[in-house]
Write a protein that holds these residues in place. Structure first.
Motif, PDB file in Angstrom:
ATOM      1  N   CYS A 284      42.106 -37.776  -3.639  1.00 39.31           N
ATOM      2  CA  CYS A 284      42.068 -37.641  -5.183  1.00 39.31           C
ATOM      3  C   CYS A 284      41.533 -36.212  -5.626  1.00 39.31           C
ATOM      4  O   CYS A 284      41.930 -35.920  -6.577  1.00 39.31           O
ATOM      5  CB  CYS A 284      41.157 -38.883  -5.584  1.00 39.31           C
ATOM      6  N   LYS A 285      40.525 -35.669  -4.769  1.00 41.61           N
ATOM      7  CA  LYS A 285      39.958 -34.387  -5.029  1.00 41.61           C
ATOM      8  C   LYS A 285      41.062 -33.304  -4.983  1.00 41.61           C
ATOM      9  O   LYS A 285      41.348 -32.388  -6.153  1.00 41.61           O
ATOM     10  CB  LYS A 285      38.942 -33.854  -4.033  1.00 41.61           C
ATOM     11  N   ALA A 286      42.091 -33.486  -4.058  1.00 42.55           N
ATOM     12  CA  ALA A 286      43.042 -32.266  -3.777  1.00 42.55           C
ATOM     13  C   ALA A 286      44.137 -32.851  -5.140  1.00 42.55           C
ATOM     14  O   ALA A 286      44.545 -31.826  -5.846  1.00 42.55           O
ATOM     15  CB  ALA A 286      43.898 -32.673  -2.575  1.00 42.55           C
ATOM     16  N   PHE A 657      48.655 -34.143  -1.351  1.00 45.97           N
ATOM     17  CA  PHE A 657      47.377 -34.665  -0.965  1.00 45.97           C
ATOM     18  C   PHE A 657      46.424 -33.844  -0.318  1.00 45.97           C
ATOM     19  O   PHE A 657      45.449 -34.116   0.025  1.00 45.97           O
ATOM     20  CB  PHE A 657      47.471 -36.030  -0.335  1.00 45.97           C
ATOM     21  N   ARG A 658      47.083 -32.746   0.394  1.00 46.76           N
ATOM     22  CA  ARG A 658      46.341 -31.833   1.012  1.00 46.76           C
ATOM     23  C   ARG A 658      46.006 -30.639   0.166  1.00 46.76           C
ATOM     24  O   ARG A 658      45.278 -29.883   0.444  1.00 46.76           O
ATOM     25  CB  ARG A 658      47.089 -31.201   2.174  1.00 46.76           C
ATOM     26  N   GLY A 659      46.459 -30.826  -1.288  1.00 51.84           N
ATOM     27  CA  GLY A 659      46.058 -29.782  -2.184  1.00 51.84           C
ATOM     28  C   GLY A 659      46.595 -28.259  -1.988  1.00 51.84           C
ATOM     29  O   GLY A 659      46.296 -27.696  -2.978  1.00 51.84           O
ATOM     30  N   GLY A 660      47.347 -28.230  -1.239  1.00 53.90           N
ATOM     31  CA  GLY A 660      48.061 -26.708  -0.793  1.00 53.90           C
ATOM     32  C   GLY A 660      47.473 -26.141   0.259  1.00 53.90           C
ATOM     33  O   GLY A 660      46.450 -26.539   0.896  1.00 53.90           O
ATOM     34  N   ALA A 667      39.691 -27.632   4.291  1.00 56.70           N
ATOM     35  CA  ALA A 667      39.503 -28.829   4.929  1.00 56.70           C
ATOM     36  C   ALA A 667      39.270 -28.673   6.553  1.00 56.70           C
ATOM     37  O   ALA A 667      38.304 -29.369   7.129  1.00 56.70           O
ATOM     38  CB  ALA A 667      40.385 -29.803   4.625  1.00 56.70           C
ATOM     39  N   LEU A 668      40.177 -27.880   7.129  1.00 53.41           N
ATOM     40  CA  LEU A 668      39.717 -27.615   8.539  1.00 53.41           C
ATOM     41  C   LEU A 668      38.514 -26.838   8.717  1.00 53.41           C
ATOM     42  O   LEU A 668      37.790 -26.976   9.757  1.00 53.41           O
ATOM     43  CB  LEU A 668      40.865 -26.665   8.984  1.00 53.41           C
TER      44      LEU A 668
END
Ligand SMILES: NC(=O)c1ccc[n+]([C@@H]2O[C@H](COP(=O)([O-])OP(=O)(O)OC[C@H]3O[C@@H](n4cnc5c(N)ncnc54)[C@H](O)[C@@H]3O)[C@@H](O)[C@H]2O)c1
Length: 707
Positions: A284-286, A657-660, A667-668
């Motif tokens: 959701c944040k992404a 959903f990974r936001g780009g 995230a990694l």
């Protein structure tokens, strides 16, 4: 100043006017919910108030939804859960009140806005294309947490409600009336007065909400076994589409099912619990991050004023030119110039059919279609370009041809006319090399199909003037595009990061990967299509051409292109366009599925096919794309990670959903990412060497997005 004005009329109707003093749209922030509660308290206590009308003072929205900034700030599921429970308590009071409430909807009623309307006793909508109703929470990784999963299916039936909630499908006024989502339509002017009359009618019994007549098929599907079937099918289709990567549609199904199995109170409770989990989660944040970025990108870049464009000229009425014309007719008369009469006829057909589809969906009237179509002027003559304020060329991808049409245009148009090239990869500076006025030459890189794809990459060369950028950008924003401004260079941003991604796919095929396995691995990672299918869609000839242009530029970083694509092209494989590529396609107009074309393996190193680790394959491609994006940021091709994420998601299908790519690296964690790159570089070569900026970030512990 509050966001809700209350006017108590002598006839006993209280009019609640939503009018957010802080912006153009009404949104439901915790403060507005609190204020709404206080208003309802007062109305319930006041014996003089017999009925209510909810209306908006904004010209094009009722309530556009919840406050996304608030959602972005939520880290703890409990906070989200509480917000949802408070919303339920409030809307339950509206729905359960003995004082009838009418929602008067004359614009967008989305998300929480529609849920407020759903809790009212009667819904009146303006008969206007501006009216759009929907529950788009799923597109932001959320669920309707104000009772929507319980109230919507009960009002319009499960078969109609599920697609609205699971795909975010929106409906316009007439369709909403037909499906029972609103009770009546009225003319846009005077909706408040009509709503007041409706409230009085509900009070004296002269208006009764009549339950919609349900066709027998729907009644059958609404029986317990019918519902079970619907839920099973919906779940299957969600899993097929999302591959289980998006938790929100499954959560929505869970809420609807609970509401049916255990009653509305249990459904509301499930909404709150699951909403809390989703709103605090990374998907959701992404997704909200991307939505906020596209909103920011609609605002002007700086104080440079755009110049008015009273006439647009498009050079080349082919596939892209027709699309560009189609999205521009509302903004200005459009002249399309092509040398081929056949192309011009095709352009007219394509524009007319696009407009007719919009008539069918209720977005425009027949009259409006004809008016817009009459603004399209097709010509073979260059003379017609004379009065253009903006010229966009979409002729064949050939540098000499592009230079030639630029020279032709410059001889005709005034100096303040902007010239834009829709080239996919040719540097703008080389197109403008001999231009009389290089300051008004730039790139407007649209994506295909133009009417559907939201992104525009605006390419600024060294000599491009700020006024030209402001003019082209403002025009594209009005076309409805999300515009990222990037610096000129080979492949700009999107083609540059796509190129190593596709090249890596070819290298994997040369190592022995099976094409279906590779495509499927990338879809499991979240891409909408696999890279091998994408190569066929783009065209193996185009892929070979781009590889030839870009390969040498980055060869020093080990990113030299494989020579497989030119080889395949020479052997007659072009991809989807000639039916023969990595896959074989059924003949045009015939139904059927594509099949892997085993013949091409012979031209891909001839190694035997072998099973390969799917996650590893996907990561090789995605990490290479992300690394190239970091190089672009470091070199100034991109001005922010935000633009890079928007470009990759909306232009190339990087998993939303990974936001780009930048959010993915965040995230990694830079340290972990650098370790992965270094390990890959040892195994597969220098092309995986992490970008210096990332290495620096790994040392300093910095992120692309702070906070
Ligand atoms: N197709 C895509 O997916 C895509 C995506 C982004 C950018 N582009 C770029 O857009 C441009 C056009 O691509 P397309 O797919 O629309 O090609 P297309 O072949 O469909 O159309 C090109 C048109 O240009 C016309 N033309 C050629 N010379 C001309 C001239 N001197 N004056 C006027 N018209 C002339 C041709 O008759 C043809 O109708 C290319 O630069 C391409 O790289 C294409």
């Amino acid at each position: 100043m509050g966001a809700i004005r209350v006017t108590k009329r002598p006839d006993g109707v209280a009019v609640l006017t939503f009018d957010n003093p802080k912006g153009k749209v009404n949104i439901l922030s915790p403060e507005v919910v609190e204020e709404f509660r206080a208003v309802i308290d007062d109305i319930e206590r006041d014996p003089g108030v017999k009925a209510c009308v909810l209306v908006s003072a904004k010209p094009d929205n009722f309530i556009a939804g919840a406050d996304l900034k608030f959602f972005l700030s939520i880290r703890d599921p409990v906070v989200g859960e509480r917000f949802s429970r408070e919303g339920h308590a409030l809307l339950d009071r509206v729905a359960g009140s003995s004082k009838p409430t009418v929602a008067a909807i004359a614009g967008l009623a989305l998300g929480g806005g529609l849920e407020v309307a759903l809790a009212c006793h009667y819904r009146l909508a303006a008969d206007d294309p501006k009216v759009v109703l929907g529950l788009p929470e799923v597109q932001l990784g959320l669920l309707p947490a104000g009772g929507g999963t319980v109230r919507l299916p009960r009002l319009v039936g499960l078969p109609a409600a599920l697609p609205m909630m699971l795909t975010g499908r929106r409906v316009r006024a007439r369709k909403a009336l037909k499906m029972g989502l609103v009770d009546a339509l009225t003319s846009p002017g005077g909706i408040e007065e009509t709503a007041i009359r409706a409230a009085l009618g509900l009070l004296d019994g002269s208006i009764r909400r009549s339950a919609r007549k349900r066709p027998w098929t729907e009644r059958l599907l609404e029986s317990p076994p019918g519902r079970l079937l619907l839920f099973r099918q919906a779940r299957k289709s969600v899993l097929a589409k999302t591959r289980g990567l998006y938790p929100s549609p499954l959560s929505i199904l869970d809420c609807v099912q609970t509401g049916y199995a255990k009653g509305p109170a249990a459904g509301y409770d499930r909404e709150s619990v699951l909403f809390g989990q989703l709103v605090a989660g990374p998907e959701c944040k992404a997704l909200i991050g991307l939505f906020e970025a596209t909103t920011e990108l609609k605002k002007p870049l700086d104080a440079t004023p755009p110049r008015p464009v009273e006439r647009l000229a498009v050079l080349g009425g082919g596939f892209m030119g027709s699309g560009i014309a189609a999205v521009s007719l509302e903004l200005a008369p459009v002249v399309v110039r092509d040398l081929s009469q056949k192309a011009l006829e095709g352009c007219a057909r394509s524009v007319y059919s696009g407009l007719s589809k919009r008539v069918q969906s209720g977005a425009i009237s027949r009259f409006e279609r004809d008016r817009l179509f009459s603004r399209l002027h097709l010509t073979q003559e260059a003379e017609a370009l004379r009065r253009a304020g903006l010229v966009i060329e979409a002729v064949f991808e050939d540098l000499d041809l592009k230079r030639k049409v630029l020279a032709e245009v410059e001889a005709l148009v005034p100096a303040e006319c902007v010239f834009a090239s829709n080239t996919s990869a040719l540097p703008i500076a080389s197109i403008a090399e001999k231009a009389l006025h290089p300051e008004r030459v730039l790139g407007m890189h649209y994506f295909s199909p133009v009417p559907k794809m939201p992104l525009l990459e605006l390419v600024v060369a060294e000599k491009t003037a700020p006024w030209a950028v402001a003019t082209a950008r403002a025009f594209a924003v009005k076309q409805g595009k999300t515009v990222i401004v990037v610096e000129d260079g080979p492949g700009f941003y999107t083609t540059r990061i796509l190129s190593p991604f596709l090249n890596e796919a070819v290298l994997l095929l040369e190592e022995g990967a099976r094409m279906e396995a590779l495509d499927s691995a990338l879809k499991d990672f979240g891409y909408p299509v696999g890279p091998v299918t994408l190569l066929d869609e783009v065209g193996i000839d185009v892929g070979a051409h781009v590889a030839k242009e870009l390969g040498p530029v980055y060869a020093h970083r080990g990113l030299g292109a494989s020579d497989a694509l030119p080889r395949l092209f020479e052997a007659g494989y072009q991809g989807r366009k000639n039916g023969r590529g990595f896959y074989l396609y059924p003949p045009r107009g015939k139904r059927g599925k594509k099949r892997p074309n085993a013949e091409v393996y012979g031209l891909l190193g001839g190694v035997p096919r072998r099973p390969m680790d799917r996650k590893a394959m996907a990561e090789r491609l995605a990490l290479l794309m992300a690394n190239e994006a970091v190089h672009c940021l470091q070199e100034g091709v991109l001005s922010s990670p935000r633009d890079g994420d928007v470009g990759a998601v909306f232009g190339l299908g990087f998993p939303p959903f990974r936001g780009g790519p930048f959010r993915y690296l965040d995230a990694l964690g830079a340290r972990q990412a650098v370790n992965q790159y270094e390990a890959l570089a040892k195994l597969h070569g220098q092309r995986f060497t992490p970008a210096p900026l990332l290495v620096e970030m790994a040392k300093s512990g910095k992120k692309f997005y702070e906070g």
